[in-house]
Design a protein around this motif. Sequence first.
Motif, mmCIF file in Angstrom:
data_model
loop_
_atom_site.group_PDB
_atom_site.id
_atom_site.type_symbol
_atom_site.label_atom_id
_atom_site.label_comp_id
_atom_site.label_asym_id
_atom_site.label_seq_id
_atom_site.Cartn_x
_atom_site.Cartn_y
_atom_site.Cartn_z
ATOM 1 N N SER A 85 34.764 35.030 33.579
ATOM 2 C CA SER A 85 33.384 34.659 33.994
ATOM 3 C C SER A 85 33.590 33.216 34.884
ATOM 4 C CB SER A 85 32.528 34.323 32.570
ATOM 5 O OG SER A 85 32.363 35.032 31.670
ATOM 6 N N CYS A 86 32.457 32.913 35.694
ATOM 7 C CA CYS A 86 32.892 31.777 36.351
ATOM 8 C C CYS A 86 31.247 30.938 36.397
ATOM 9 C CB CYS A 86 33.073 32.242 37.797
ATOM 10 S SG CYS A 86 32.939 30.944 39.183
ATOM 11 N N GLU A 87 31.162 29.950 35.618
ATOM 12 C CA GLU A 87 30.058 29.180 35.369
ATOM 13 C C GLU A 87 30.054 27.925 36.363
ATOM 14 O OE1 GLU A 87 29.540 27.742 31.354
ATOM 15 O OE2 GLU A 87 27.646 26.926 31.861
ATOM 16 N N THR A 134 25.992 31.833 36.369
ATOM 17 C CA THR A 134 27.474 32.556 36.162
ATOM 18 C C THR A 134 27.813 33.789 36.973
ATOM 19 O OG1 THR A 134 27.337 31.458 33.968
ATOM 20 C CG2 THR A 134 28.886 33.418 34.261
ATOM 21 N N TYR A 166 30.646 37.039 37.305
ATOM 22 C CA TYR A 166 31.319 38.103 36.380
ATOM 23 C C TYR A 166 32.276 38.641 37.131
ATOM 24 C CZ TYR A 166 27.895 36.286 32.870
ATOM 25 O OH TYR A 166 26.912 35.743 32.303
#
Length: 120
Positions: free
Chosen positions: A20-22, A77, A79
């Motif tokens: 994940s990349c928030e 976010t 993914y």
Amino acid sequence: VQLQASGGGLVQAGSSLRLSCEASGLRFREYRVGWFRQAPGMEREFVAAIEWSDGPTNYADSVKGRFTVSRDNAKNTGYLQMNSLKPEDTAVYYCAAGDYRRARDRYDYWGQGTLVTVSS
């Protein structure tokens, strides 16, 4: 602006992981989300990207058919679903965000990286 990558870990070959990349501090839906990786002693390489506003996707040949990039603009976010992992996928994975108005290979912000280790 901050990009927080997470979800890495130690898994066996053939397993799956979802990274994940928030993002915070930017209009996320106006940014391309890219995933890159860097293995020990190697240069950083492109893995996958998804265009702004849930647009087209692009993959490195080495991950096509195994990895899927996606995004949830409501959650800011991105993914990276990684299936059928191989030992050669072992690397630190980074997410990046690029303004949609810039060239596709231009990224403005980078996350700190998350380590993926795949054992044989």
